[in-house]
Design a protein around this motif. Structure first.
Motif, mmCIF file in Angstrom:
data_model
loop_
_atom_site.group_PDB
_atom_site.id
_atom_site.type_symbol
_atom_site.label_atom_id
_atom_site.label_comp_id
_atom_site.label_asym_id
_atom_site.label_seq_id
_atom_site.Cartn_x
_atom_site.Cartn_y
_atom_site.Cartn_z
ATOM 1 N N ALA C 61 0.834 -1.199 0.000
ATOM 2 C CA ALA C 61 0.000 0.000 0.000
ATOM 3 C C ALA C 61 0.869 1.251 0.000
ATOM 4 C CB ALA C 61 -0.917 -0.010 1.230
ATOM 5 N N ASP C 62 1.921 1.198 0.827
ATOM 6 C CA ASP C 62 2.841 2.344 0.866
ATOM 7 C C ASP C 62 3.468 2.572 -0.500
ATOM 8 O OD1 ASP C 62 2.352 2.929 3.436
ATOM 9 O OD2 ASP C 62 4.161 1.986 4.258
ATOM 10 N N MET C 63 3.869 1.481 -1.146
ATOM 11 C CA MET C 63 4.489 1.593 -2.463
ATOM 12 C C MET C 63 3.546 2.260 -3.440
ATOM 13 S SD MET C 63 7.591 0.312 -2.527
ATOM 14 C CE MET C 63 8.134 -0.702 -3.889
ATOM 15 N N VAL C 64 2.335 1.775 -3.419
ATOM 16 C CA VAL C 64 1.344 2.368 -4.320
ATOM 17 C C VAL C 64 1.208 3.860 -4.039
ATOM 18 C CG1 VAL C 64 -1.103 2.379 -4.922
ATOM 19 C CG2 VAL C 64 0.106 0.203 -4.626
ATOM 20 N N LYS C 65 1.148 4.170 -2.753
ATOM 21 C CA LYS C 65 1.035 5.591 -2.379
ATOM 22 C C LYS C 65 2.235 6.379 -2.933
ATOM 23 C CE LYS C 65 2.581 7.314 1.347
ATOM 24 N NZ LYS C 65 2.904 7.549 2.762
ATOM 25 N N LEU C 66 3.448 5.862 -2.731
ATOM 26 C CA LEU C 66 4.646 6.598 -3.176
ATOM 27 C C LEU C 66 4.672 6.737 -4.688
ATOM 28 C CD1 LEU C 66 7.342 5.083 -0.807
ATOM 29 C CD2 LEU C 66 6.600 7.465 -0.910
ATOM 30 N N LEU C 73 10.405 18.152 -8.182
ATOM 31 C CA LEU C 73 11.782 18.547 -8.506
ATOM 32 C C LEU C 73 12.007 19.955 -7.988
ATOM 33 C CD1 LEU C 73 12.701 17.459 -12.147
ATOM 34 C CD2 LEU C 73 14.110 17.229 -10.104
ATOM 35 N N PRO C 74 12.856 20.126 -7.017
ATOM 36 C CA PRO C 74 13.055 21.486 -6.488
ATOM 37 C C PRO C 74 13.600 22.410 -7.579
ATOM 38 C CG PRO C 74 14.052 19.852 -5.060
ATOM 39 C CD PRO C 74 13.641 19.145 -6.290
ATOM 40 N N ALA C 75 13.181 23.688 -7.524
ATOM 41 C CA ALA C 75 13.594 24.645 -8.557
ATOM 42 C C ALA C 75 15.113 24.849 -8.545
ATOM 43 C CB ALA C 75 12.890 25.973 -8.355
ATOM 44 N N ALA C 76 15.689 24.818 -7.335
ATOM 45 C CA ALA C 76 17.122 25.106 -7.235
ATOM 46 C C ALA C 76 17.977 23.882 -7.510
ATOM 47 C CB ALA C 76 17.436 25.649 -5.841
ATOM 48 N N ALA C 77 17.341 22.761 -7.780
ATOM 49 C CA ALA C 77 18.100 21.519 -7.891
ATOM 50 C C ALA C 77 18.817 21.431 -9.234
ATOM 51 C CB ALA C 77 17.163 20.328 -7.729
ATOM 52 N N ASP C 78 19.910 20.653 -9.184
ATOM 53 C CA ASP C 78 20.605 20.293 -10.414
ATOM 54 C C ASP C 78 19.898 19.031 -10.919
ATOM 55 O OD1 ASP C 78 22.262 19.128 -12.275
ATOM 56 O OD2 ASP C 78 24.073 19.961 -11.352
ATOM 57 N N LYS C 79 19.065 19.194 -11.922
ATOM 58 C CA LYS C 79 18.044 18.172 -12.218
ATOM 59 C C LYS C 79 18.648 16.813 -12.548
ATOM 60 C CE LYS C 79 14.661 21.513 -12.790
ATOM 61 N NZ LYS C 79 15.592 22.639 -12.581
ATOM 62 N N PHE C 82 20.159 15.304 -9.517
ATOM 63 C CA PHE C 82 19.099 14.998 -8.569
ATOM 64 C C PHE C 82 18.452 13.659 -8.931
ATOM 65 C CE2 PHE C 82 14.795 15.536 -6.819
ATOM 66 C CZ PHE C 82 15.105 15.974 -5.548
ATOM 67 N N ALA C 83 18.297 13.448 -10.219
ATOM 68 C CA ALA C 83 17.693 12.201 -10.663
ATOM 69 C C ALA C 83 18.660 11.040 -10.522
ATOM 70 C CB ALA C 83 17.244 12.344 -12.115
ATOM 71 N N LEU C 84 19.925 11.310 -10.687
ATOM 72 C CA LEU C 84 20.926 10.262 -10.671
ATOM 73 C C LEU C 84 21.203 9.732 -9.265
ATOM 74 C CD1 LEU C 84 23.015 8.755 -12.446
ATOM 75 C CD2 LEU C 84 24.612 10.619 -11.950
ATOM 76 N N ALA C 85 21.138 10.631 -8.291
ATOM 77 C CA ALA C 85 21.594 10.317 -6.942
ATOM 78 C C ALA C 85 20.981 9.051 -6.349
ATOM 79 C CB ALA C 85 21.368 11.523 -6.032
ATOM 80 N N PRO C 86 19.668 8.866 -6.409
ATOM 81 C CA PRO C 86 19.108 7.647 -5.775
ATOM 82 C C PRO C 86 19.730 6.372 -6.303
ATOM 83 C CG PRO C 86 17.371 9.156 -6.381
ATOM 84 C CD PRO C 86 18.616 9.705 -6.989
ATOM 85 N N TYR C 228 13.569 14.895 -1.521
ATOM 86 C CA TYR C 228 13.101 13.788 -2.358
ATOM 87 C C TYR C 228 11.708 13.361 -1.949
ATOM 88 C CZ TYR C 228 17.556 13.260 -4.638
ATOM 89 O OH TYR C 228 18.656 13.470 -5.390
ATOM 90 N N SER C 229 10.992 12.896 -2.943
ATOM 91 C CA SER C 229 9.625 12.454 -2.672
ATOM 92 C C SER C 229 9.298 11.333 -3.642
ATOM 93 C CB SER C 229 8.653 13.614 -2.845
ATOM 94 O OG SER C 229 8.749 14.092 -4.170
ATOM 95 N N GLY C 230 8.201 10.709 -3.431
ATOM 96 C CA GLY C 230 7.713 9.708 -4.351
ATOM 97 C C GLY C 230 8.683 8.560 -4.550
ATOM 98 N N MET C 231 8.844 8.137 -5.796
ATOM 99 C CA MET C 231 9.673 6.986 -6.125
ATOM 100 C C MET C 231 11.133 7.204 -5.758
ATOM 101 S SD MET C 231 8.614 4.195 -6.892
ATOM 102 C CE MET C 231 10.100 3.425 -7.516
ATOM 103 N N ARG C 232 11.572 8.437 -6.008
ATOM 104 C CA ARG C 232 12.992 8.695 -5.723
ATOM 105 C C ARG C 232 13.284 8.503 -4.238
ATOM 106 N NH1 ARG C 232 14.339 11.182 -10.545
ATOM 107 N NH2 ARG C 232 12.731 12.528 -11.397
ATOM 108 N N PHE C 233 12.342 8.951 -3.422
ATOM 109 C CA PHE C 233 12.525 8.767 -1.981
ATOM 110 C C PHE C 233 12.570 7.286 -1.635
ATOM 111 C CE2 PHE C 233 10.558 8.100 2.166
ATOM 112 C CZ PHE C 233 11.492 8.730 2.955
ATOM 113 N N SER C 234 11.686 6.532 -2.285
ATOM 114 C CA SER C 234 11.636 5.106 -1.950
ATOM 115 C C SER C 234 12.939 4.405 -2.331
ATOM 116 C CB SER C 234 10.451 4.445 -2.633
ATOM 117 O OG SER C 234 10.625 4.431 -4.030
ATOM 118 N N PHE C 235 13.612 4.933 -3.347
ATOM 119 C CA PHE C 235 14.907 4.353 -3.693
ATOM 120 C C PHE C 235 15.918 4.512 -2.565
ATOM 121 C CE2 PHE C 235 14.105 3.617 -8.190
ATOM 122 C CZ PHE C 235 14.970 2.564 -8.415
#
Lengths: 164, 100, 335, 610
Positions: C61-66, C73-79, C82-86, C228-235
């Protein structure tokens, strides 16, 4: 080199060269450092293809795990907004010429030299390396350990904030 | 015949690192470039140890070079910190206190 | 190097890779549930109880939620970073499984330098953490990343030194060789000091309480994965649990005889024994997490440099002395 | 008599003490220097006593050895030395005591006494020298001290200029002295006074050596044509003038000739030159003194004139008479200068025609000045009379009639200008503006005057026929001086009285009309301008030298400096060029290294194929 080996070598070599070029030409230091990490990993891979797995592992352990992280620290602590990373185009071209010439000469010299090579030198196991370190190369080994200690102490002393 | 390829690759690495060491303006970037040059050299050593009868001396020396490089980076970074504190910059073009 | 690009030889690594991914995904699910249950038990409450038996489906259920949450994506982030890090955090932990001996002869790759590989590869996660903190464009994240990296580097040293005793007793760096060397005596007995250092240092490396400074909520909001949020956080979550599991699996391999049952019992159950031992270690880690308060940064570094490092050095010296004086006797003892 | 070295050593020690501690002593500095000179005086007296008792000594100590030249230093004590020591120490003592009062207000008080001590020490060393090199060194030291003291008030441009003039002019003579020593060294092989004097020199050598030595004496003793520095030297403090004129500086020249007398005596030409120069100097200076208005300048010219007389004496062979005149002159000239100092001290002017009637207020000064003046004028019975008498007699007896005539004329002129000086300054009516400020000088100044008045007036007696020419006999080892020539003596008395009388009539009685000699008279102008010698020197010597120097300077600054500066410019430009390569940029160095490596590889590939 057999076909598959050549493929692996080419892939690792391309990755290494690409990473290295990114390291020396990128506009962002942080990314340059990450590319440096990938360069080091490529070289580590090359070491594995050369049956020098211990050296490859140490490359990952010391370089990627230690040096790169240390450099990332350095970047974090000395970061400056809008600092230019590259020299002027004129200068880069001035440097690129001689460096390319030098590399070209080296490659030409390497390619035209016939080395006395031995195929299939069996990969040395770590025990042999360890024996080399503690017998033939015990003096350099000790000197390197002293050097590391000196570097440790020296780095702390140099980087330490002077107390007013 | 593989040795030449490795040697040529290490020469290319060395050249790239040299180019970076001579064109980068940031002290840390120069350090990175020098490390690339060092890796070119060590790749050379390991290649020779693989393809010539001089057994594994190249590997031993590569390991020594790694240790020295780690020490070099530690001291180099310490110097960069000290430099940054003293000059508030790590731009090697602006750091010319030795200028005559 | 013998490279072989035939279909069959390519299939084997692919199968191993798929197996690792599935194995870690399943285990992460179980570990998260286990963590919640352990914590609830310690805090005298039920924990998740609604979905599935005793809430065992809660993580799905948590997975589905995430998954359905907005990917911010934060505005100040190096996109790109940011995506690569997880992945940079998750993959090294996964790669460590490459040298895990699951059963007799059952190992993805039995490297001559397996142990060093295990020590070197997971530590690459620190780069991912660094990248995550830096690319978020948030000073709390950056600070968290730097703290984490500092912690990882400093605990890597006692951890590396702590396994030297094992290497000395086993006489090899190969993981399989190490398991084989524990035929008659688990290394936890002669290497109790090494084991303690390894275990504490591993918990610190994984960044769990009481060493969870990088993500200390009260100081740094949530450390390097604040943004981080969503899938990236779950990683990140997955990476952390995989790392914990790998550390415990390796602890079991290095000190608890790997896939060997106690007193040579039921050798057919090799992988089960290994998993049981690892889960015992994980359970202890969880109890520790929910029992002890967090350390301060200076205490953290002090424990590494002033306690663990000297202990592991003493252990190395003692082991060396034992091996030097009683080599014959020891060989007989270890079979 | 080994303790004789103390005589110069004491003032020298005083100099060193004052040099380092003078500032601390401040107004008490004179105790050091006066104490030293009085002690030296006492020792000198004792030495004179011993020398009269017939003892002399020569102590020589090897000093340094340069190649063939062995130099000795030492102390030579004979009768001449003993007399000179007495003269120098006694006059110097009185001058120093006098200075205590005269220099009271000066802010470089201690430095003054230090210089005075050094001056005295140098002169005493000169007198005691047993070696010509030692003597030459002292001689130069005397010159240096005179430079320091004449230019003591160096804030005044005139004083600084006078000091330079004295120094440079006497240096011309010093060169002669030095060359003379070279000649003597080649002739004798050694420069110890004793052996040089004992050597039998060839006439030509003797002539050359003595003329060169005499050149030195001409400089120091202000003989024509090197006399020009002496009148200007009046810019120094008056006690210094007294010392220079009476006992130290100018006496050095006469002493040199007297000391080297045997060399001179070996050369007839040299003797004639000495006498001739002396005559010219005496007459010239006396005539100039006639028209001077500055009290000190009058005395200065009289000194030159008297020195000329002494040279005449030496030239005509009256060695002892000349030294005798030196002695008596030292006392009365010191007396006159100190008296003049006393006058200047209270009148605050040096122009005699601004004074007048000072005798009423300054009885002591006036009386002692009169004694000194009469002695100088050759008033019968006083010391100047007896000593001058000896010179005149010698000249006459020797048959050097032109010289004798010049000396006699000088005596006449001397008597006249002395009378003029005294009557204008001390008699007649006092100027209005003088009355308030004129006063007798302090005791420290008057007492030396009084003390000096006795030897000034009476010291001549010891050399007079009344005492059997004891002084001359002492100097010449028993041999008595010239016999009294009544005609000469009569002439001498006559000219002295005539000169004084004419002065009295002219300046005291007012019997003669005042405009008798027009100031536009060319002869008067000639005298007033000192025969235009300074101008001749300026135009004839200084101007060409300065012009030549200018030319050389412009060559130096233009060509030589230009070459040097050009080199410097070139170097600095080249440095600028090279500096570009030394930017402190390691990356630039690295690039150069890469290029160098490429060149090396090419070189190896082409020439050193392995």
């Amino acid at each position: 080199m057999s076909g598959p080996e050549l493929v692996v070598f080419s892939l690792l070599g391309l990755a290494g060269v690409g990473s290295a070029v990114a390291v020396v030409s990128g506009k962002d230091l942080f990314r340059s450092t990450l590319f440096f990490g990938s360069f080091l990993l490529s070289v580590a891979g090359l070491y594995f293809t050369l049956e020098a797995s211990f050296v490859g592992i140490m490359q990952i352990f010391v370089y990627v795990g230690g040096v790169v992280v240390m450099i990332l620290f350095g970047i974090m602590l000395t970061q400056q907004e809008g600092a230019r990373l590259n020299a002027s185009l004129e200068r880069r071209l001035t440097v690129a010429g001689p460096v390319a010439l030098l590399a070209g000469i080296l490659i030409a010299a390497i390619m035209t030299t016939s080395f006395k090579t031995v195929r299939e030198v069996p990969g040395v196991d770590i025990a042999t390396l360890g024996k080399l370190f503690t017998n033939d190369y015990v003096l350099p080994f000790e000197i390197v350990s002293v050097l590391l200690l000196a570097a440790l102490v020296g780095a702390v002393v140099v980087a330490k904030e002077r107390e007013k | 015949m593989g040795l030449e390829y490795y040697l040529a690759l290490s020469a290319i690495f060395f050249g790239i690192g040299l180019y970076g060491a001579l064109t980068r303006r940031n002290a840390v970037a120069v350090l990175l470039s020098i490390e690339i040059m060092l890796n070119g050299a060590t790749l050379n050593l390991v290649s020779f140890s693989r393809f010539t009868p001089a057994k594994s001396t190249g590997q031993v020396f590569t390991l020594f070079i790694m240790a020295v490089a780690a020490a070099e980076v530690a001291v180099g970074l310490a110097l960069v910190f000290a430099l940054y504190r003293a000059a508030k910059t790590v731009d090697v073009d602006e750091i010319d206190m030795l200028r005559g | 190097m013998n490279v072989d690009f035939t279909a069959g030889s390519l299939l084997v690594p692919a199968a191993w890779g798929l197996g690792f991914v599935l194995f870690s995904a399943l285990n992460v699910m179980f570990l998260v549930w286990m963590e919640r249950k352990v914590s609830a038990d310690i805090q005298s409450r039920w924990g998740p109880m609604v979905r599935g038996y005793h809430g065992s489906m809660q993580l799905l259920a948590d997975m589905v939620k995430l998954l359905i949450k907005e990917d911010i994506l934060p505005a100040a982030a190096d996109k790109k970073m940011f995506a690569l890090a997880p992945f940079l955090v998750f993959i090294p932990a996964l790669l460590a499984l490459l040298v895990l001996p699951i059963g007799p002869g059952l190992i993805a790759r039995d490297m001559g330098v397996g142990l060093v590989y295990y020590l070197a590869v997971p530590s690459l996660a620190s780069i991912g953490i660094f990248v995550a903190g830096w690319s978020s464009g948030n000073k709390y994240s950056t600070l968290g990343g730097m703290r984490s990296a500092a912690q990882l580097i400093s605990y890597e040293i006692p951890r590396s030194l702590s396994v030297l005793g094992v290497v000395m007793l086993a006489g090899t760096l190969s993981m399989m060789g190490i398991v084989n060397a524990q035929k008659s005596l688990w290394f936890i007995i002669p290497q109790i000091l090494g084991f303690l250092v390894y275990y504490i240092a591993s918990i610190a490396e994984v960044g769990r309480t009481p060493f969870d400074l990088p993500e200390g909520e009260s100081e740094l909001v949530n450390g390097y994965f604040t943004e981080y949020s969503g899938m990236r956080f779950s990683f990140f979550m997955m990476g952390e649990y995989v790392a914990l599991l790998v550390a415990c699996l390796m602890g079991a391999v290095l000190f608890l005889g790997g896939w060997r049952g106690p007193f040579g019992l039921l050798p057919q159950l090799g992988p089960v024994w290994l998993l049981l031992k690892a889960y015992a270690l994980v359970y202890v880690a969880m109890v520790v997490r929910w029992t002890l308060p967090r350390y301060r940064i200076d205490q953290l570094l002090e424990i590494s440099w002033k306690v663990l490092l000297p202990i592991s050095l003493i252990n190395v010296a003692l082991t060396a002395a034992i091996v030097f004086v009683g080599g014959e006797w020891l060989r007989g003892l270890l079979g | 008599m080994t303790y004789a070295w103390l005589i110069p050593a004491l003032p020298a020690a005083s100099f060193i003490i004052l040099l380092f501690l003078g500032k601390r002593f401040g107004k008490w500095s004179h105790f050091v220097s006066v104490g030293a000179i009085l002690s030296a005086f006492a020792i000198s007296s004792f030495i004179l006593y011993q020398v009269i008792g017939g003892r002399g000594s020569e102590v020589l100590i090897p000093w340094l050895s340069i190649g063939e030249l062995d130099l000795n230093v030492g102390i030579l004590i004979d009768r001449l030395t003993a007399v000179m020591l007495m003269v120098v120490t006694s006059v110097a003592s009185l001058v120093q005591i006098y200075s205590v009062g005269y220099m009271k207000e000066d802010r470089r008080y201690h430095w003054y006494f230090a210089c005075l001590s050094l001056f005295t020490a140098a002169m005493l060393m000169l007198v005691l020298s047993a070696n010509y090199v030692q003597m030459y060194a002292s001689w130069e030291l005397v010159g240096l001290c005179s430079y320091l003291l004449i230019g003591f008030w160096f804030e005044k441009k005139a004083a600084a200029d006078a000091a330079k003039k004295a120094f440079v002019t006497t240096r011309i003579g010093d060169v002669g002295f030095l060359l003379g020593l070279v000649v003597l060294y080649y002739a004798v092989g050694n420069l110890d006074v004793g052996s040089v004097l004992a050597a039998r020199l060839a006439p030509a050598v003797a002539t050359a050596a003595s003329l060169l030595l005499f050149l030195g004496a001409m400089g120091k003793s202000a003989q024509f044509p090197l006399h020009v520095w002496l009148p200007d030297a009046m810019e120094g403090p008056t006690p210094v003038s007294a010392l220079i004129h009476a006992a130290t500086m100018v006496a050095a020249g006469v002493y040199l000739v007297a000391r080297s007398y045997p060399i001179f005596a070996a050369s007839g030409v040299a003797m004639d030159v000495v006498a001739g120069i002396g005559a010219v100097t005496a007459l010239m200076a006396a005539t100039i003194a006639l028209v001077q208005r500055d009290i000190k300048r009058i005395l200065a010219y009289s000194t030159i004139s008297q020195l000329g007389l002494m040279m005449i004496g030496l030239g005509v062979g009256a060695y002892s008479a000349a030294v005798f005149h030196l002695t008596t002159h030292a006392f009365f000239k010191a007396l006159l200068f100190l008296g003049a100092g006393s006058v200047i001290h209270s009148a605050h002017t040096q122009d005699i025609f601004e004074m007048g009637g000072l005798a009423k207020k300054m009885k002591g000064t006036a009386f002692t000045f009169a004694v000194g003046g009469l002695a100088l004028a050759g008033f019968p019975g006083l010391s100047g009379f007896w000593s001058k008498e000896g010179i005149l007699t010698a000249a006459f007896v020797k048959g050097a009639y032109p010289v004798f005539a010049a000396a006699l004329l000088t005596s006449l002129l001397t008597a006249f200008y002395v009378g003029r000086l005294y009557f204008v300054v001390f008699t007649g009516s006092m100027r209005k503006n003088m009355q308030a400020k004129v006063h007798e000088s302090p005791l420290a100044m008057v007492a030396p005057l009084a003390v000096l008045a006795f030897p000034a007036g009476l010291v001549g007696l010891i050399g007079s026929p009344l005492f059997g020419n004891a002084f001359q006999g002492f100097l010449r080892l028993g041999e008595s001086g010239e016999h009294v020539n009544l005609m000469v003596m009569g002439l001498s008395i006559a000219v002295a009285l005539a000169g004084l009388g004419f002065a009295w009539i002219k300046y005291s009685t007012g019997l003669l009309p005042s405009g008798l000699i027009k100031t536009s008279n060319p002869f008067f102008l000639l005298l007033k301008n000192k025969y235009y010698l300074d101008e001749i020197y300026t135009r004839g010597l200084v101007a060409p030298v300065v012009g030549g120097s200018r030319a050389l300077f412009s060559f130096d600054s233009g060509v030589v400096d230009g070459a040097v500066n050009g080199t410097a410019w070139l170097t600095s430009k080249a440095g600028d060029l090279v500096r570009r390569a030394q930017r402190g940029q390691i990356q630039d160095y690295g690039l150069v290294m890469v290029l160098g490596i490429i060149v090396l590889i090419f070189w190896m590939l082409t020439f050193a194929r392995l």
